[in-house]
Structures are given as C-alpha cells and as structure tokens.
Design a protein around this motif. Structure first.
Motif, PDB file in Angstrom:
ATOM      1  N   VAL A  69       4.673   3.194  -2.114  1.00 14.16           N
ATOM      2  CA  VAL A  69       4.055   2.288  -3.088  1.00 14.16           C
ATOM      3  C   VAL A  69       2.949   1.552  -2.351  1.00 14.16           C
ATOM      4  O   VAL A  69       3.206   0.902  -1.315  1.00 14.16           O
ATOM      5  CB  VAL A  69       5.079   1.301  -3.671  1.00 14.16           C
ATOM      6  N   LEU A  70       1.695   1.639  -2.891  1.00 15.75           N
ATOM      7  CA  LEU A  70       0.543   0.970  -2.286  1.00 15.75           C
ATOM      8  C   LEU A  70       0.225  -0.256  -3.117  1.00 15.75           C
ATOM      9  O   LEU A  70       0.032  -0.175  -4.337  1.00 15.75           O
ATOM     10  CB  LEU A  70      -0.662   1.909  -2.260  1.00 15.75           C
ATOM     11  N   GLU A  71       0.222  -1.390  -2.449  1.00 12.39           N
ATOM     12  CA  GLU A  71      -0.065  -2.652  -3.136  1.00 12.39           C
ATOM     13  C   GLU A  71      -1.474  -3.089  -2.779  1.00 12.39           C
ATOM     14  O   GLU A  71      -1.800  -3.318  -1.607  1.00 12.39           O
ATOM     15  CB  GLU A  71       0.949  -3.738  -2.740  1.00 12.39           C
ATOM     16  N   ALA A  99      -4.678  -2.590   1.938  1.00  9.41           N
ATOM     17  CA  ALA A  99      -3.538  -2.259   1.064  1.00  9.41           C
ATOM     18  C   ALA A  99      -2.254  -2.359   1.874  1.00  9.41           C
ATOM     19  O   ALA A  99      -2.250  -2.067   3.072  1.00  9.41           O
ATOM     20  CB  ALA A  99      -3.721  -0.849   0.477  1.00  9.41           C
ATOM     21  N   LEU A 100      -1.136  -2.768   1.211  1.00 11.38           N
ATOM     22  CA  LEU A 100       0.197  -2.886   1.829  1.00 11.38           C
ATOM     23  C   LEU A 100       1.036  -1.699   1.400  1.00 11.38           C
ATOM     24  O   LEU A 100       1.192  -1.428   0.198  1.00 11.38           O
ATOM     25  CB  LEU A 100       0.877  -4.188   1.396  1.00 11.38           C
ATOM     26  N   VAL A 101       1.571  -0.949   2.395  1.00  9.52           N
ATOM     27  CA  VAL A 101       2.346   0.270   2.121  1.00  9.52           C
ATOM     28  C   VAL A 101       3.833  -0.077   2.195  1.00  9.52           C
ATOM     29  O   VAL A 101       4.293  -0.637   3.204  1.00  9.52           O
ATOM     30  CB  VAL A 101       2.010   1.367   3.154  1.00  9.52           C
ATOM     31  N   ARG A 102       4.553   0.288   1.161  1.00  7.71           N
ATOM     32  CA  ARG A 102       6.001   0.076   1.097  1.00  7.71           C
ATOM     33  C   ARG A 102       6.674   1.396   0.752  1.00  7.71           C
ATOM     34  O   ARG A 102       6.053   2.274   0.148  1.00  7.71           O
ATOM     35  CB  ARG A 102       6.390  -0.969   0.037  1.00  7.71           C
ATOM     36  N   ASP A 103       7.980   1.519   1.139  1.00  7.65           N
ATOM     37  CA  ASP A 103       8.738   2.703   0.718  1.00  7.65           C
ATOM     38  C   ASP A 103       9.302   2.479  -0.670  1.00  7.65           C
ATOM     39  O   ASP A 103       9.041   1.436  -1.302  1.00  7.65           O
ATOM     40  CB  ASP A 103       9.840   3.023   1.737  1.00  7.65           C
TER      41      ASP A 103
END
Length: 524
Positions: A488-490, A465-469
C-alpha cells in the motif's frame, strides 16, 4: 648474592589432597578397632543428637564421636569417668588436623565397671529423693484391674495369671514389652507412663495397681531395669507399682523406686490380691461375730432398761407437787388480774387528758389564728417582686435592642467593604485572564506548527510516498519486500495499491523525481 636452590622433584600436595590421603591411609590401616579407656569430657548429646567426648588412659587420649543414629541404639550410655570398651573405626577430621574414633557400639569394661556405674547411678537418684520412703504408697486391698508390664511370650505372665486365678480372679491388662535388649528400657518406661495416661472410666479401664515383672538373669540381662528412664517412670507413676524383676537375690534400681518390691513375679501376684477363700471365711467369721455381739448388746440394754425402770419414781409422785403449785397459782391469779386492769385504766385516763391539750383540732385552730394575723402581706410582697422583675426585664430588652441595631449596622458596613474589595479584584482578574489565554494560544500555535513541520505528512507533500504491507506495517528496506507481495503506497493526497518485486541485488542509477516517486517513498 643468594645461592640458587636446586629444583626438587618431590610431589606437590594441596592441603586438602594431603588431608584426604592421610584419612584414607589411617582408615585402611585401622578400619575397625576395639578401644578400652575412660570416658572424659562427656556433657551429654549435642543439640544435633551427636555425642562428642574423649577416651583416655594414663598416658594418652583420643577424641570420640557417636553419631545420632548409633547413639539411639546404645545399650549403655557413656558417663563421665566410666571405663568402657568402644568399638568403631579410626578416621581423621581434616578441618582441625585431628584423628578420632567413630564409635559404633559401647560396653562397660567388665562386671566391676557395671557395678560401679550402678552404684553411682543409685547414689545420684537417691540424692534426688526418688527412693525416699515417704514417696511409697500402700497397695489397694482388692484392685478391680491389674496392669502387668512384661513380655507376653514368657513364663512370667503365665505364672502371674495362674496365681491370680488361684487366689482371686481379677481383670488383667498386659502391656507387652521387651524385657532385655537395647529397647527394653524405653519400652518399659513407655508402658508405665501409658498405663498412667489412661483416663478413669474410659474405654480401656485404668489399672488400680501395676506389676513390672521379669524372670531371673545376669546383670547384663537385667540392665534395662537399671536405666534412669525406667527408674524415673516408676517414681512418677500415680498408680501403685510392684517391682518383680528377677529372683529374690536379684536387685535392680526399679526395686528402690517402686512402691513395693516382690521377690518373684508369683510373689507380686500374691501381694496385689488376697486369697478369695480365706477372705470369704474371714467375712463369714466377722459376720457371725457381728450378729452375736449385736444380740449381746440388745440383751444388755434390755436388762439396763428394766433396772432403770424399777429405780424411777411413779407418775403420781412426780406430778403431785406440780399439781399443788398449779392450784395455788390459780387462786392468786384472779385478784392479780383485777388489780392490773384498774392500773391500766387509770393510766389510760391520764393519757387522754394529756392528749386533749395537744389534739389536732387545737393545733389547726392555733395555725389558723397565726395565718389570720399575717393577713395580705405575702400577696403584696409577691406582687412587688413581680413588678420589679418585669421592670428589670424591660430594661434588659431595651439594651438588647440597641445592641442588635449596632451589631447589624457593623455587619452591613463589613459586607459593603467586602463587596467593594471583591469588585476591585474582579476588575483586575479579567485582563489578567485574557492575557494568560493569549499567551497560551500563541504557545499552542507554535507547538502545532512545529508538529506539522516534523510530521511525516509534510514529507509526503514534497513528493515522497510511504510504503506499507497488507497489514499496515511500514516497509523500511528493499530486503523486506518479497516478490508478489501486496503493498500500500500512501501519498499526500491518498493511497494506492501495488505489487512488490525485486529488481536486482545491485542498485540502479537514480531516476528523475517525476518518474521514480515510488522508489523515493520506499527509501523514506
């Protein structure tokens, strides 16, 4: 092998320190001196405005420099060979290990030196022709405007004004200047050139004559009028100039360059204007003598006319021979006219007979006869020429027709060959294009597969998963995550929201992949 030199406790100096110490010592010992000697090596001021030369006597010499500010204030300018007394301070120039005097003021070494300098300058300017007699002009008889260059506060200007008022009042323009001191020469030269620069008919009237005036004094007091700038300005003046400097026994160089030298300022005022009363008396006497001379001339001419009238013959005596000649000519005129008319009549008849043979009617008749003799031959010749030209044109048309057919046939053949060539090229071009498109398609597929393998989305498909603010920026480390921060988890199949929180500074053991999917995405 070599004997060791005993160490010395003498102070070590740098070259700059030693030069500075010598400079301070020399300036302290000779802070202000008066030096007498002869100017040597002077070539005028440098382009920077400073002046460099030497002062020498029979046994020694010293370099001298005059800075630009001090040079402009000098009353006496240095000249080669001039004996002077220079006042200044002794200093050194470390750049060349020399000592020199910085001159602050300069004066000639006595009256004898001044006179020698004056004589030398007089010879120089005279050699240039500034004192030549042919340069001098006569003063105007009665000037309308008189220009005066002098001090406005001295007695000289009052003497000039009183003398002009007594003799013949004129308009006077005064250009105020200093008549002694350091700025005297520059101000006097500027005043002379300023008067010459005025335009005739301008708002300030241009003087008809100039007076440069000053009272008496010593040679030092009058030295400003011996300066070269004043002498040249006086010589260049287009307005006649009267020099009235000093008393009658005083002589300056401006006296030689001026058009007229006056013994005193009052004498200059007497030179530029006549005495009005004497002028009026002279005009009255001339007017009386003119009237008397005119009356005597008229009387003498009247007497001469009477004598001439008595000597002339009478009108009858003058006209009688002419009248007789006229009567005789009238008597001969009528027979002469008759003979002249008969002669012209005979000449006219003769000319008429000659014209009958060459009359236009006879010429037309002869031309008509010649035309009848020619007959239809010109018409036949023109017809034959037209027929020949027509046949020639038909032959040319036939040749052009054959050439046109041949040219069209050749062009059709060329076009058919070109069409066949284009068809063959088109047949080869189709397979080549298809082959090229196939190669480009294969290459594009390979690049697309490589892009898909390198894309992060393929990693997401493997369970990461890619973690974004909240702003969409990727979070690359746990240190960047704050407690309560919105994340936000992508995933490969979509996105989910989460709230961040720090677990601890020490890393925890890795969890199974099925349970710690979020942590794996953060590590990625």
């Amino acid at each position: 092998m070599f004997a060791e030199k005993a160490p010395s406790n003498a102070q070590e100096w740098s070259v700059s320190d030693l030069a500075g110490a010598l400079k301070r010592t020399l300036e302290d010992a000779f802070g202000h001196v008066r030096l007498r000697g002869e100017v040597s090596g002077y070539r005028g001021p440098h382009s920077s405005g400073h002046a460099y030369f030497c002062i020498k006597d029979q046994n020694a010499r010293i370099d001298a420099v005059i800075w630009k500010g001090a040079f402009s204030k000098l009353r006496i300018r240095p000249e080669e060979g001039m004996e002077v007394i220079a006042t200044g301070r002794i200093t050194t120039f470390p750049g060349s290990s020399k000592y020199q005097i910085v001159v602050e003021s300069l004066e000639p070494a006595g009256i004898g030196a001044l006179m020698a300098l004056l004589e030398e300058r007089r010879r120089k300017l005279n050699a240039e022709g500034l004192f030549a007699p042919e340069r001098k002009r006569r003063l105007p008889f009665l000037p309308q405007v008189v220009g005066v260059v002098t001090s406005p506060t001295g007695a000289v200007i009052r003497d000039i004004l009183h003398r002009l008022e007594d003799r013949f009042p004129r308009r006077v323009l005064v250009w105020p200047v200093r008549v002694q001191g350091d700025t005297c020469a520059a101000e006097v030269a500027a005043a002379i050139r300023g008067f010459n620069a005025l335009e005739p008919g301008g708002p300030i009237p241009r003087p008809d004559v100039l007076i440069v005036a000053r009272g008496g004094g010593s040679i030092e007091d009058l030295w400003g009028f011996n300066e070269e700038i004043v002498v040249r300005a006086a010589a260049e003046s287009d307005i006649p100039l009267v020099s009235a400097v000093g008393h009658e026994t005083d002589t300056t160089l401006i006296d030689h360059a001026a058009d007229v030298r006056a013994p005193t300022p009052t004498g200059a005022a007497e030179m530029v204007v006549p005495v009005r009363v004497e002028l009026m008396a002279a005009v009255s006497d001339l007017s009386r003598r003119h009237v008397e001379a005119a009356l005597r001339l008229v009387e003498r001419r009247r007497s001469d006319l009477r004598a001439t009238t008595r000597a002339m013959p009478s009108a009858e005596t003058l006209f009688s021979p002419k009248r007789q000649r006229l009567d005789l000519a009238a008597t001969k005129l009528y027979p002469a006219l008759s003979r002249n008319a008969r002669g012209h009549e005979e000449r006219l008849l003769k000319v008429a007979r000659q014209l009958a043979h060459v009359s236009p009617v006879a010429n037309v008749a002869r031309m008509r006869a010649r035309l009848d003799a020619v007959g239809p031959r010109p018409h036949n010749a023109v017809c034959r020429s037209i027929l020949l030209r027509e046949e020639s044109l038909k032959q040319i048309g036939r040749r052009l027709l054959v050439s046109r057919v041949t040219l069209l046939r050749a062009e059709r053949t060329r076009l058919a060959q070109a069409s066949e060539t284009a068809q063959r090229v088109a047949e080869r071009l189709g397979p080549a294009v298809q082959s090229q498109l196939a190669r480009k398609t294969d290459r594009l597929d390979a690049v697309s597969k490589l892009f898909d393998s390198l894309s992060y989305k393929s990693v997401l498909k493997r369970g990461f998963a890619l973690v974004r603010d909240a702003e969409g920026r990727p979070m690359n480390s746990a240190e960047a995550v704050h407690d309560g921060q919105a994340l936000v988890l992508e995933f490969a199949d979509g996105k989910a929201e989460a709230t961040g929180g720090r677990i601890g500074s020490r890393p925890r053991p890795a969890k199974p992949r099925s349970v710690a999917v979020e942590e794996q995405g953060a590590l990625f």
